[in-house]
Design a protein around this motif. Structure first.
Motif, mmCIF file in Angstrom:
data_model
loop_
_atom_site.group_PDB
_atom_site.id
_atom_site.type_symbol
_atom_site.label_atom_id
_atom_site.label_comp_id
_atom_site.label_asym_id
_atom_site.label_seq_id
_atom_site.Cartn_x
_atom_site.Cartn_y
_atom_site.Cartn_z
ATOM 1 N N ASP A 85 28.788 53.530 10.898
ATOM 2 C CA ASP A 85 28.880 52.649 9.728
ATOM 3 C C ASP A 85 29.051 53.432 8.430
ATOM 4 O O ASP A 85 29.359 52.840 7.393
ATOM 5 C CB ASP A 85 27.627 51.770 9.634
ATOM 6 N N SER A 86 28.836 54.739 8.497
ATOM 7 C CA SER A 86 29.031 55.587 7.313
ATOM 8 C C SER A 86 30.383 56.294 7.334
ATOM 9 O O SER A 86 30.642 57.147 6.494
ATOM 10 C CB SER A 86 27.918 56.648 7.242
ATOM 11 N N GLN B 132 16.245 58.756 0.344
ATOM 12 C CA GLN B 132 17.690 58.583 0.263
ATOM 13 C C GLN B 132 18.294 59.304 -0.933
ATOM 14 O O GLN B 132 19.487 59.596 -0.951
ATOM 15 C CB GLN B 132 18.030 57.087 0.187
ATOM 16 N N ASP C 169 34.132 60.475 0.764
ATOM 17 C CA ASP C 169 33.197 61.273 -0.036
ATOM 18 C C ASP C 169 32.618 62.444 0.761
ATOM 19 O O ASP C 169 31.841 63.232 0.233
ATOM 20 C CB ASP C 169 32.069 60.407 -0.599
ATOM 21 N N LYS D 25 28.674 57.912 2.133
ATOM 22 C CA LYS D 25 28.907 56.549 2.624
ATOM 23 C C LYS D 25 30.310 56.360 3.189
ATOM 24 O O LYS D 25 30.577 55.367 3.858
ATOM 25 C CB LYS D 25 28.672 55.543 1.499
ATOM 26 N N ARG D 26 31.212 57.337 2.924
ATOM 27 C CA ARG D 26 32.600 57.186 3.357
ATOM 28 C C ARG D 26 33.074 58.510 3.965
ATOM 29 O O ARG D 26 33.903 59.213 3.408
ATOM 30 C CB ARG D 26 33.480 56.752 2.177
ATOM 31 N N PHE E 197 22.657 63.093 6.139
ATOM 32 C CA PHE E 197 22.701 61.630 6.223
ATOM 33 C C PHE E 197 21.313 60.997 6.307
ATOM 34 O O PHE E 197 21.177 59.804 6.528
ATOM 35 C CB PHE E 197 23.565 61.194 7.409
ATOM 36 N N GLU F 239 22.765 62.030 -2.792
ATOM 37 C CA GLU F 239 22.996 60.716 -2.190
ATOM 38 C C GLU F 239 23.547 60.894 -0.784
ATOM 39 O O GLU F 239 24.227 61.879 -0.490
ATOM 40 C CB GLU F 239 23.985 59.888 -3.023
#
Length: 330
Positions: free
Chosen positions: A82-83, A42, A124, A62-63, A179, A59
């Motif tokens: 969900d991301s 990750q 992001d 996440k958004r 991802f 990373e």
């Protein structure tokens, strides 16, 4: 004898207890190693070279926000809803198998969201399907977003000339890599290949490729597909795009040039405020275009832009074309 049996029983019991403890410790160690590997994966550094942008990811985003329908569908097909904190710019209905996942993600705008909406959503990562997604006239440039610490990806297969199926797969693999869902990416590609094979295996072999004209829009001059993915789809369907010799993705051509090439079939790209039925009515009423064999024989195929784009719906697009090109075989 009794004492010997009791001793043996006690030794066996101790051995089994120690074995169980050892097995439990081993399982816990494996689980711990798996968790460590997952955590390392990750946060490992990933470099993506995308249309003159080399982006380093340490990373997982996440958004994320997807800015065009075909890339929205890639995200959803990879199970990344969900991301995501937003989607935008639907051309038509979302691919039915992805509808449930789509409903979990906020729709930010009917077309492109504003830069302020993107900042407010605390995005992001931005995923654009067309180059227009990252222009100053629509949202903002990729450089501007980078200055705001918002990474971006532009679908290469949608902006490069003469994209192949493998180019779409390269985009899918890049998103899956960003991802950290590479296995999902390969599974999606395998499923797409199987679906495509199921369609192409049914297509009849033609001695002469059907001459196809792709009608996008226009009334004075005509916008048509040249060497974009529509050209690839037509070729995969065993036909020939009459303007496939022009080295660009789209071109504006004259009506006279379209008539001169004598198309036998017209593919209507269905999107926007002008319906496919209205486009067909225009072709039938136009003094020049009505003289083509396709119009005179009413040979039309209506293809949604979302299916014609460089996304996950290649098999669906091929099936629509095949049924239109070879109705006797279906």
């Amino acid at each position: 004898m009794k004492n010997k049996l009791m001793g043996a029983f006690l030794l066996l019991t101790v051995f089994l207890v120690l074995s169980a403890c050892s097995g439990k410790d081993a399982n816990e160690e494996v689980e711990k190693d798996d968790a460590t590997d997952k955590q390392a994966k990750q946060t490992e550094k990933i470099l993506i070279d995308n249309e003159d942008f080399v982006i380093e990811y340490t990373e997982v985003p996440k958004r994320a926000i997807s800015l065009n329908q075909h890339v929205t569908e890639i995200m959803l097909a990879l199970g990344l809803e969900d991301s995501m904190v937003g989607t935008a710019y639907l051309d038509d209905k979302v691919y039915e198998p992805l509808q449930e996942a789509y409903e979990k993600v906020p729709v930010l705008a009917e077309q492109y969201p504003s830069k302020e909406q993107i900042i407010e959503a605390e995005a992001d990562f931005l995923y654009g399907g067309w180059s227009s997604a990252f222009s100053e006239k629509s949202v903002a440039t990729r450089e501007e977003f980078k200055a705001l610490d918002i990474d971006s990806y532009l679908q290469s297969s949608s902006v490069n000339v003469a994209p192949s199926l493998e180019d779409i797969y390269a985009d899918i693999r890049n998103i899956a890599k960003i991802f950290r869902v590479e296995e999902r990416g390969e599974k999606l590609i395998d499923e797409m290949n199987q679906d495509i094979e199921a369609i192409t295996s049914k297509m009849p072999e033609a001695t002469e490729p059907l001459k196809v004209f792709v009608f996008d829009s226009g009334e004075t001059d005509i916008t048509t597909a040249t060497q974009n993915f529509m050209n690839t789809l037509v070729t995969m369907a065993g036909a020939k795009n009459v303007f496939g010799d022009i080295e660009s993705n789209w071109a504006t051509v004259s009506k006279e040039d379209a008539v001169e090439r004598q198309p036998e079939m017209i593919v209507i790209i269905d999107y926007g405020s002008t319906t496919a039925e209205q486009k067909i009515a225009f072709l039938k009423a136009d003094p020049a275009l009505s003289q083509t064999p396709a119009v005179q024989n009413e040979k039309f195929v209506m293809l949604p832009l979302s299916a014609a784009s460089e996304g996950v719906r290649v098999a669906e697009a091929l099936e629509i074309l095949a049924k239109g090109f070879y109705p006797e075989a279906y």
